[in-house]
Design a protein around this motif. Structure first.
Motif, PDB file in Angstrom:
ATOM      1  N   ARG A  89       5.502   1.347  -4.159  1.00 50.98           N
ATOM      2  CA  ARG A  89       5.416   2.798  -3.967  1.00 50.98           C
ATOM      3  C   ARG A  89       4.177   3.387  -4.641  1.00 50.98           C
ATOM      4  O   ARG A  89       3.441   4.149  -4.029  1.00 50.98           O
ATOM      5  N   VAL A  90       3.940   3.035  -5.890  1.00 53.93           N
ATOM      6  CA  VAL A  90       2.789   3.582  -6.611  1.00 53.93           C
ATOM      7  C   VAL A  90       1.483   3.064  -6.004  1.00 53.93           C
ATOM      8  O   VAL A  90       0.553   3.830  -5.759  1.00 53.93           O
ATOM      9  N   GLY A  91       1.427   1.755  -5.745  1.00 51.03           N
ATOM     10  CA  GLY A  91       0.215   1.176  -5.179  1.00 51.03           C
ATOM     11  C   GLY A  91      -0.142   1.755  -3.827  1.00 51.03           C
ATOM     12  O   GLY A  91      -1.304   2.059  -3.544  1.00 51.03           O
ATOM     13  N   VAL A 113      -3.503   3.092  -0.649  1.00 49.15           N
ATOM     14  CA  VAL A 113      -3.476   2.727   0.766  1.00 49.15           C
ATOM     15  C   VAL A 113      -3.194   3.921   1.678  1.00 49.15           C
ATOM     16  O   VAL A 113      -3.866   4.092   2.688  1.00 49.15           O
ATOM     17  N   TYR A 114      -2.206   4.738   1.354  1.00 56.07           N
ATOM     18  CA  TYR A 114      -1.833   5.814   2.264  1.00 56.07           C
ATOM     19  C   TYR A 114      -2.847   6.947   2.380  1.00 56.07           C
ATOM     20  O   TYR A 114      -3.003   7.498   3.469  1.00 56.07           O
ATOM     21  N   ARG A 137      -7.213   1.490   2.932  1.00 57.83           N
ATOM     22  CA  ARG A 137      -7.316   1.624   4.393  1.00 57.83           C
ATOM     23  C   ARG A 137      -8.593   0.963   4.906  1.00 57.83           C
ATOM     24  O   ARG A 137      -8.582   0.293   5.935  1.00 57.83           O
ATOM     25  N   LYS A 138      -9.678   1.141   4.176  1.00 56.38           N
ATOM     26  CA  LYS A 138     -10.940   0.518   4.587  1.00 56.38           C
ATOM     27  C   LYS A 138     -10.825  -1.002   4.556  1.00 56.38           C
ATOM     28  O   LYS A 138     -11.292  -1.689   5.465  1.00 56.38           O
ATOM     29  N   ALA A 139     -10.189  -1.532   3.528  1.00 60.09           N
ATOM     30  CA  ALA A 139     -10.015  -2.980   3.420  1.00 60.09           C
ATOM     31  C   ALA A 139      -9.120  -3.502   4.540  1.00 60.09           C
ATOM     32  O   ALA A 139      -9.390  -4.556   5.119  1.00 60.09           O
ATOM     33  N   LEU A 140      -8.051  -2.781   4.858  1.00 57.20           N
ATOM     34  CA  LEU A 140      -7.161  -3.205   5.931  1.00 57.20           C
ATOM     35  C   LEU A 140      -7.860  -3.150   7.290  1.00 57.20           C
ATOM     36  O   LEU A 140      -7.652  -4.017   8.141  1.00 57.20           O
ATOM     37  N   GLU A 141      -8.697  -2.142   7.491  1.00 58.86           N
ATOM     38  CA  GLU A 141      -9.452  -2.050   8.742  1.00 58.86           C
ATOM     39  C   GLU A 141     -10.342  -3.271   8.941  1.00 58.86           C
ATOM     40  O   GLU A 141     -10.578  -3.703  10.066  1.00 58.86           O
ATOM     41  N   LEU A 144       6.432  16.818   2.046  1.00 56.79           N
ATOM     42  CA  LEU A 144       6.312  16.205   3.361  1.00 56.79           C
ATOM     43  C   LEU A 144       6.500  14.694   3.220  1.00 56.79           C
ATOM     44  O   LEU A 144       5.812  14.046   2.436  1.00 56.79           O
ATOM     45  N   LEU A 145       7.450  14.141   3.953  1.00 54.41           N
ATOM     46  CA  LEU A 145       7.719  12.711   3.943  1.00 54.41           C
ATOM     47  C   LEU A 145       7.109  12.114   5.203  1.00 54.41           C
ATOM     48  O   LEU A 145       7.479  12.473   6.316  1.00 54.41           O
ATOM     49  N   LEU A 146       6.126  11.231   5.014  1.00 52.36           N
ATOM     50  CA  LEU A 146       5.473  10.571   6.138  1.00 52.36           C
ATOM     51  C   LEU A 146       6.044   9.178   6.313  1.00 52.36           C
ATOM     52  O   LEU A 146       6.152   8.425   5.348  1.00 52.36           O
ATOM     53  N   ASN A 147       6.416   8.843   7.518  1.00 54.34           N
ATOM     54  CA  ASN A 147       6.881   7.497   7.835  1.00 54.34           C
ATOM     55  C   ASN A 147       5.752   6.811   8.580  1.00 54.34           C
ATOM     56  O   ASN A 147       5.330   7.273   9.629  1.00 54.34           O
ATOM     57  N   SER A 148       5.269   5.722   8.016  1.00 55.28           N
ATOM     58  CA  SER A 148       4.108   5.051   8.577  1.00 55.28           C
ATOM     59  C   SER A 148       4.417   3.607   8.939  1.00 55.28           C
ATOM     60  O   SER A 148       5.363   3.006   8.441  1.00 55.28           O
TER      61      SER A 148
END
Length: 95
Positions: free
Chosen positions: A43-45, A50-51, A58-62, A81-85
């Motif tokens: 959750r913290v990481g 990432v989020y 995000r850049k690394a995952l791309e 606001l709760l985002l589900n990704s």
């Protein structure tokens, strides 16, 4: 600051995981369970590295063909606001 940097170690772990993954959608809970990461570390990481749009994670995952896609957004009673990704691994180019 060392406390925060420990959570950034989630980035190379995710990159390694997705570099071997097949194309398709991946639910964050599935990924967390596959990697055997604690709920609090995840959750913290994720929230820190990432989020956020344009984040280092995000850049690394791309770089391994993965994008973070918002599936839905829900406004909670407390106003947050709760985002589900989902993670979406793309087919390799030319494959």
């Amino acid at each position: 600051m060392e406390y925060v940097s420990n959570f950034s170690s989630i980035i190379p772990v995710l990159v390694d995981y997705f570099s071997l993954a097949k194309a398709g959608p991946y639910h964050p809970l599935q990924v967390r369970n596959d990697l055997k990461l604690s709920k609090s570390f995840w959750r913290v990481g994720m929230k820190a590295f990432v989020y956020p749009e344009g984040s280092e994670g995000r850049k690394a995952l791309e770089s391994v063909g993965v994008s973070v896609v918002t599936e839905s957004a829900v406004r909670l009673d407390n106003g947050k606001l709760l985002l589900n990704s989902l993670f979406l691994k793309k087919e390799p180019e030319g494959g």
